[in-house]
Enzyme design. Structure first.
Site, short mmCIF file in Angstrom:
data_model
loop_
_atom_site.label_atom_id
_atom_site.label_comp_id
_atom_site.label_asym_id
_atom_site.label_seq_id
_atom_site.Cartn_x
_atom_site.Cartn_y
_atom_site.Cartn_z
N LYS A 146 -1.91 -2.88 7.42
CA LYS A 146 -3.32 -2.76 7.79
C LYS A 146 -3.67 -3.84 8.81
O LYS A 146 -3.33 -5.00 8.65
CB LYS A 146 -4.19 -2.92 6.54
CG LYS A 146 -5.65 -2.56 6.78
CD LYS A 146 -6.41 -2.57 5.47
CE LYS A 146 -7.86 -2.16 5.67
NZ LYS A 146 -8.62 -2.13 4.39
N ARG A 195 -1.37 -1.80 -6.71
CA ARG A 195 -1.48 -2.95 -5.82
C ARG A 195 -2.49 -3.95 -6.37
O ARG A 195 -2.24 -5.16 -6.37
CB ARG A 195 -1.90 -2.48 -4.42
CG ARG A 195 -2.20 -3.59 -3.42
CD ARG A 195 -2.46 -2.98 -2.04
NE ARG A 195 -3.21 -3.86 -1.16
CZ ARG A 195 -2.66 -4.77 -0.35
NH1 ARG A 195 -1.35 -4.92 -0.33
NH2 ARG A 195 -3.41 -5.51 0.44
N HIS A 212 -3.08 3.33 -5.79
CA HIS A 212 -3.48 2.06 -5.18
C HIS A 212 -3.83 1.02 -6.25
O HIS A 212 -3.82 -0.19 -5.97
CB HIS A 212 -4.67 2.26 -4.23
CG HIS A 212 -4.93 1.10 -3.33
ND1 HIS A 212 -4.12 0.79 -2.26
CD2 HIS A 212 -5.92 0.16 -3.35
CE1 HIS A 212 -4.59 -0.29 -1.66
NE2 HIS A 212 -5.69 -0.70 -2.29
N HIS A 260 -3.77 -10.06 3.30
CA HIS A 260 -5.20 -10.16 3.56
C HIS A 260 -5.47 -11.15 4.68
O HIS A 260 -4.89 -12.24 4.72
CB HIS A 260 -5.95 -10.62 2.30
CG HIS A 260 -6.04 -9.57 1.25
ND1 HIS A 260 -6.32 -9.86 -0.08
CD2 HIS A 260 -5.89 -8.22 1.32
CE1 HIS A 260 -6.34 -8.74 -0.78
NE2 HIS A 260 -6.09 -7.73 0.04
N ARG A 267 0.86 -1.18 0.00
CA ARG A 267 0.00 0.00 0.00
C ARG A 267 0.90 1.23 0.00
O ARG A 267 2.07 1.16 0.41
CB ARG A 267 -0.90 0.01 1.22
CG ARG A 267 -1.82 -1.22 1.33
CD ARG A 267 -2.59 -1.19 2.62
NE ARG A 267 -3.53 -2.33 2.73
CZ ARG A 267 -3.21 -3.52 3.22
NH1 ARG A 267 -1.98 -3.73 3.69
NH2 ARG A 267 -4.10 -4.50 3.27
N TYR A 292 -10.08 -10.88 -6.88
CA TYR A 292 -9.26 -10.71 -8.08
C TYR A 292 -9.54 -11.79 -9.12
O TYR A 292 -9.19 -11.62 -10.29
CB TYR A 292 -7.77 -10.69 -7.71
CG TYR A 292 -7.40 -9.50 -6.87
CD1 TYR A 292 -7.30 -8.23 -7.44
CD2 TYR A 292 -7.19 -9.61 -5.50
CE1 TYR A 292 -6.99 -7.12 -6.67
CE2 TYR A 292 -6.88 -8.52 -4.72
CZ TYR A 292 -6.79 -7.27 -5.32
OH TYR A 292 -6.49 -6.17 -4.55
#
Length: 332
Positions: A172, A281, A278, A304, A147, A313
């Site tokens: 995150k 990414r 972004h 994630h 990120r 995706y």
């Protein structure tokens, strides 16, 4: 008695309410972004109710505020959830007050959008129109899947050239992870770090050379904050006071510089998709998937928590090679 915005007596030694929120976030090792978000939404709640202290508010007051965000400000579902999370944290961790029904407030269902991705040719065309440090940062984001916040806060010590790996700290969810370092970037990154080392040496000669450190580590390791390893890979051009110590420190660069350079390059490349930094990414994940990379590996590289987040995706480029449109089957 003098009263501040947060309803605290200025003659009292007890910290102001928003400072109590910051202290609670740091005690629980929440990320700086989460702390900033919580303080922002709690301040907005107080101002919305004419500077009334939250301990004097009811569930109806909270609902009125959230409805205001939805109907008057037209904020997204994720933004409403962020505001509710901040308020729940305030009552649970700071005020130690049970607000009946607060946890039962219905959260807005988030819309699941398929992320926009750029093709490899579009990414290449964009990079060709960038130069210097912004290009290196953009290439690093695309090559690692970081990120933008993780890129600008990257430390020198977290780059492993020998193993071609980058350790992302406090991403995150305040989680660490390891992602790959593109071999193609190693020469440019080494040259860049030589310039950073020269800048750091100049700072030391001027009596500075400090860098902010997380979780009060500067108290446990006093000399580490002026070591080269802890310096940001992409430092700011300016130094400013470090509130915790009173010393002058060099922070990381601003993300706005990279965003602006990327936006200009996209325009010059005549790419008409709605993309931002972004998007690199998203493109990293999509292109890995196209190349046959295992979805679990992509999940690990992106950091994630849930596989369902990564699975989105798989919907970007579905395989329709064996499907023909009914329009194409109509007789001409």
């Amino acid at each position: 008695m003098e009263v501040t915005l947060w309803g605290q007596d200025t003659t009292s030694a007890k910290p102001k309410l928003l400072d109590q929120v910051r202290i609670a976030c740091r005690r629980l090792h929440y990320s700086p972004r989460t702390e900033k978000s919580y303080v922002f939404w709690i301040r907005r709640l107080i101002l919305f109710h004419n500077k009334r202290h939250p301990k004097d508010m009811s569930q109806r007051d909270i609902e009125t505020y959230l409805n205001h965000l939805a109907t008057k400000k037209h904020v997204s579902g994720s933004t409403q959830s962020a505001a509710l999370n901040a308020i729940a944290f305030l009552y649970r961790e700071v005020l130690d007050q049970d607000l009946p029904g607060l946890d039962k407030l219905r959260r807005v269902k988030r819309k699941q959008n398929i992320p926009v991705v750029m093709s490899i040719d579009e990414v290449s065309a964009t990079f060709e129109r960038m130069k210097g440090t912004p290009r290196l940062m953009a290439e690093l984001i695309y090559g690692t899947g970081m990120r933008i916040s993780e890129c600008v806060t990257l430390r020198i010590k977290d780059i492993d050239f020998d193993n071609r790996a980058v350790t992302v700290r406090a991403g995150k969810g305040n989680k660490d992870r390891v992602t790959l370092l593109p071999e193609r970037l190693i020469p440019a990154l080494r040259n860049h770090l030589l310039k950073v080392a020269q800048l750091h040496k100049s700072d030391l000669l001027n009596g500075n050379g400090y860098v902010p450190m997380p979780n009060a580590l500067y108290q446990k390791y006093p000399s580490a904050s002026c070591s080269l390893g802890w310096q940001f890979v992409f430092p700011s051009t300016m130094i400013r006071p470090w509130r915790d110590t009173g010393k002058f420190a060099r922070w990381h660069c601003s993300p706005s510089t990279l965003r602006r350079a990327f936006r200009e390059a996209v325009t010059q490349a005549k790419i008409h998709k709605h993309v931002g930094i972004h998007t690199l990414r998203h493109s990293f994940a999509s292109h890995l998937l196209e190349a046959g990379t295992d979805i679990r590996t992509i999940q690990s590289l992106l950091g994630h928590r849930n596989l369902e987040t990564t699975m989105i995706y798989t919907h970007i480029k579905p395989d329709y090679s064996k499907v023909s449109s009914p329009l194409d089957r109509m007789p001409r």
